[in-house]
Design a protein around this motif. Structure first.
Motif, short mmCIF file in Angstrom:
data_model
loop_
_atom_site.label_atom_id
_atom_site.label_comp_id
_atom_site.label_asym_id
_atom_site.label_seq_id
_atom_site.Cartn_x
_atom_site.Cartn_y
_atom_site.Cartn_z
N ALA A 1 -8.78 -13.71 -20.06
CA ALA A 1 -10.36 -14.07 -21.65
C ALA A 1 -8.98 -13.36 -23.21
CB ALA A 1 -10.76 -12.83 -20.65
N LEU A 2 -8.10 -12.45 -22.78
CA LEU A 2 -8.22 -11.75 -24.04
C LEU A 2 -6.42 -12.69 -24.54
CD1 LEU A 2 -6.49 -8.45 -22.12
CD2 LEU A 2 -8.91 -8.72 -24.07
N LEU A 3 -6.25 -14.06 -23.71
CA LEU A 3 -5.02 -15.13 -23.95
C LEU A 3 -6.03 -15.59 -24.84
CD1 LEU A 3 -2.61 -15.07 -20.77
CD2 LEU A 3 -2.09 -13.88 -23.66
N ASP A 4 -7.38 -16.36 -24.01
CA ASP A 4 -7.95 -17.10 -24.51
C ASP A 4 -8.51 -16.94 -26.08
OD1 ASP A 4 -7.62 -19.23 -22.77
OD2 ASP A 4 -8.53 -18.28 -21.70
N ALA A 5 -9.28 -15.00 -26.27
CA ALA A 5 -9.29 -15.38 -27.11
C ALA A 5 -8.05 -14.94 -28.77
CB ALA A 5 -9.80 -13.21 -27.05
N GLY A 6 -6.97 -15.15 -28.20
CA GLY A 6 -5.98 -15.76 -29.69
C GLY A 6 -4.99 -14.18 -29.61
N LEU A 7 -5.57 -12.49 -28.37
CA LEU A 7 -4.76 -12.45 -28.23
C LEU A 7 -3.32 -12.01 -27.27
CD1 LEU A 7 -6.79 -9.23 -27.39
CD2 LEU A 7 -6.55 -9.52 -29.73
N THR A 8 -2.13 -11.31 -27.64
CA THR A 8 -1.00 -11.31 -26.41
C THR A 8 -0.87 -10.16 -26.80
OG1 THR A 8 0.45 -13.13 -28.43
CG2 THR A 8 1.72 -11.41 -27.04
N LEU A 9 -0.34 -10.33 -25.00
CA LEU A 9 -0.71 -9.50 -23.77
C LEU A 9 0.86 -8.87 -23.83
CD1 LEU A 9 -2.01 -8.25 -22.04
CD2 LEU A 9 -0.25 -9.44 -20.33
N THR A 10 1.27 -7.33 -24.24
CA THR A 10 2.03 -6.74 -24.21
C THR A 10 2.52 -5.29 -23.24
OG1 THR A 10 0.75 -5.15 -26.05
CG2 THR A 10 2.25 -7.04 -26.95
N MET A 11 1.92 -5.13 -22.44
CA MET A 11 1.32 -4.60 -21.35
C MET A 11 0.08 -4.63 -20.69
SD MET A 11 0.85 0.35 -21.78
CE MET A 11 2.39 0.17 -23.10
N LEU A 12 1.35 -4.68 -19.18
CA LEU A 12 0.14 -4.63 -18.30
C LEU A 12 0.95 -3.35 -16.84
CD1 LEU A 12 -2.28 -5.17 -16.36
CD2 LEU A 12 -0.72 -7.43 -16.01
N VAL A 13 0.60 -2.47 -16.85
CA VAL A 13 0.44 -1.34 -15.82
C VAL A 13 -0.33 -0.96 -14.85
CG1 VAL A 13 1.99 0.80 -15.60
CG2 VAL A 13 2.40 -0.33 -17.87
N GLU A 14 0.00 -1.16 -13.53
CA GLU A 14 -1.35 -0.70 -12.70
C GLU A 14 -0.42 0.41 -12.54
OE1 GLU A 14 -2.20 -5.32 -10.31
OE2 GLU A 14 0.40 -4.62 -10.17
N HIS A 15 -1.88 1.33 -11.58
CA HIS A 15 -1.14 2.79 -11.32
C HIS A 15 -1.96 2.90 -9.65
CE1 HIS A 15 -0.70 3.47 -15.50
NE2 HIS A 15 -1.71 3.00 -15.25
N ASP A 16 -1.74 3.78 -9.17
CA ASP A 16 -1.57 3.70 -7.76
C ASP A 16 -2.59 5.57 -7.35
OD1 ASP A 16 -0.22 6.35 -8.01
OD2 ASP A 16 0.59 6.05 -6.39
N SER A 17 -3.37 5.54 -8.58
CA SER A 17 -4.26 6.93 -9.08
C SER A 17 -5.29 6.44 -10.11
CB SER A 17 -3.77 8.30 -9.50
OG SER A 17 -3.29 8.23 -10.62
N VAL A 18 -7.10 7.35 -10.13
CA VAL A 18 -8.02 7.01 -10.59
C VAL A 18 -8.24 8.55 -11.38
CG1 VAL A 18 -9.05 5.03 -10.06
CG2 VAL A 18 -9.16 6.86 -8.49
N PRO A 19 -9.26 8.41 -12.45
CA PRO A 19 -10.06 9.84 -12.51
C PRO A 19 -10.83 10.46 -11.77
CG PRO A 19 -10.10 8.86 -14.26
CD PRO A 19 -9.25 7.65 -13.29
N TRP A 20 -11.07 9.62 -10.18
CA TRP A 20 -12.59 10.20 -9.72
C TRP A 20 -12.26 10.08 -8.70
CZ3 TRP A 20 -12.26 5.79 -11.63
CH2 TRP A 20 -12.93 4.69 -11.14
N ARG A 21 -13.23 10.76 -7.53
CA ARG A 21 -12.96 10.89 -5.95
C ARG A 21 -13.58 9.27 -6.15
NH1 ARG A 21 -11.26 14.31 -3.13
NH2 ARG A 21 -11.94 16.19 -4.00
N ALA A 22 -12.72 7.67 -6.25
CA ALA A 22 -13.76 6.98 -6.05
C ALA A 22 -13.49 6.79 -4.35
CB ALA A 22 -12.31 5.36 -6.54
N LEU A 23 -12.84 6.64 -3.57
CA LEU A 23 -12.92 6.98 -1.92
C LEU A 23 -12.71 8.37 -1.66
CD1 LEU A 23 -10.35 3.89 -2.06
CD2 LEU A 23 -12.70 3.46 -2.18
N PRO A 24 -14.27 8.65 -1.45
CA PRO A 24 -14.25 9.84 -0.48
C PRO A 24 -13.97 9.85 0.89
CG PRO A 24 -16.77 9.25 -2.00
CD PRO A 24 -16.17 8.07 -1.36
#
Length: 249
Positions: free
Chosen positions: A193-216
């Motif tokens: 969607a971002l590429l189709d909108a005319g943007l160029t991707l410069t970063m994609l980082v996946e993380h092993d954490s989130v800032p809330w207790r997503a899975l109690p």
């Protein structure tokens, strides 16, 4: 919220997590889409940006305005649906579009969202987003014995409907508006969607954490307020950071 009033140097855990990836933002004309009560918004202002927060909830914006009136941070807030942001703010006026945790799940179309982002940015401006990973949104948080994939990974025409009085906020006040509607969007769908909108991707980082207790029952809190899987550490990404630039035409 009192912490931001008492400590005028404090920035939110979400903004601090990506501080190095975000880079210098002093003087940048910035819009924070779906800003809610403005804690991430004022954090961007404390890093030197000229920030406008946009949200569709007048109640949330009342809280955000009350907060910055106490802290003295120079932030403007505008009430608008995110899909109408260009009508509310004008086209091509921002150096930085920022979106934080827990925003895209409320939007039925990631293509429409990406078009809005591109329309808000000036040539050379950039999008910066950190969000819960779509693989996380497929997991059933009600089952705490293991990871269970239950819900769609890809964007669907119809939302998932929830009716639940629980909240990620620690509060003893009952929640009366309990029904929500959510959509997932796969990483490939977001990037495309971002590429189709005319943007160029410069970063994609996946993380092993989130800032809330997503899975109690399945997560440990790390220093700095992030939560990571305990027994299944490293099995799945839980959040991601994307940066994309609108190139000059």
């Amino acid at each position: 919220m009192q912490r931001y009033i008492d400590d005028r140097q404090l920035i939110s855990d979400v903004v601090r997590f990506d501080r190095e990836r975000l880079g210098p933002i002093e003087g940048l004309r910035t819009v924070h889409l779906q800003c809610h009560i403005g804690t991430d918004t004022l954090s961007l202002a404390r890093l030197g940006a000229h920030v406008t927060g946009l949200d569709f909830s007048p109640v949330a914006l009342d809280e955000a305005r009350a907060l910055v009136s106490e802290t003295g941070d120079a932030v403007d807030f505008v009430e608008s649906d995110v899909y109408s942001a260009i009508d509310a703010l004008g086209e091509g006026g921002f150096d930085l579009v920022y979106t934080g945790i827990g925003a895209l799940c409320w939007l039925p179309s990631v293509d429409r969202w990406a078009a809005v982002v591109a329309g808000l940015l000036r040539p050379g401006g950039r999008l910066f987003i950190r969000e819960g990973h779509p693989i996380l949104w497929t997991m059933d948080e009600r089952l705490s014995d293991d990871l269970h994939l239950r819900f769609p990974y890809f964007e669907q025409p119809d939302p998932l409907e929830w009716d639940d009085d629980a909240s990620y906020v620690e509060t003893d006040k009952p929640i009366t508006a309990t029904k929500t509607y959510e959509w997932n969007h796969g990483i490939g769908e977001i990037v495309t969607a971002l590429l189709d909108a005319g943007l160029t991707l410069t970063m994609l980082v996946e993380h092993d954490s989130v800032p809330w207790r997503a899975l109690p029952g399945q997560m440990l809190m790390r220093p700095g307020g992030e939560f990571a899987l305990d027994q299944r550490a490293g099995v799945a990404p839980l959040s991601y950071t994307i940066q994309a630039v609108k190139l000059a035409s």
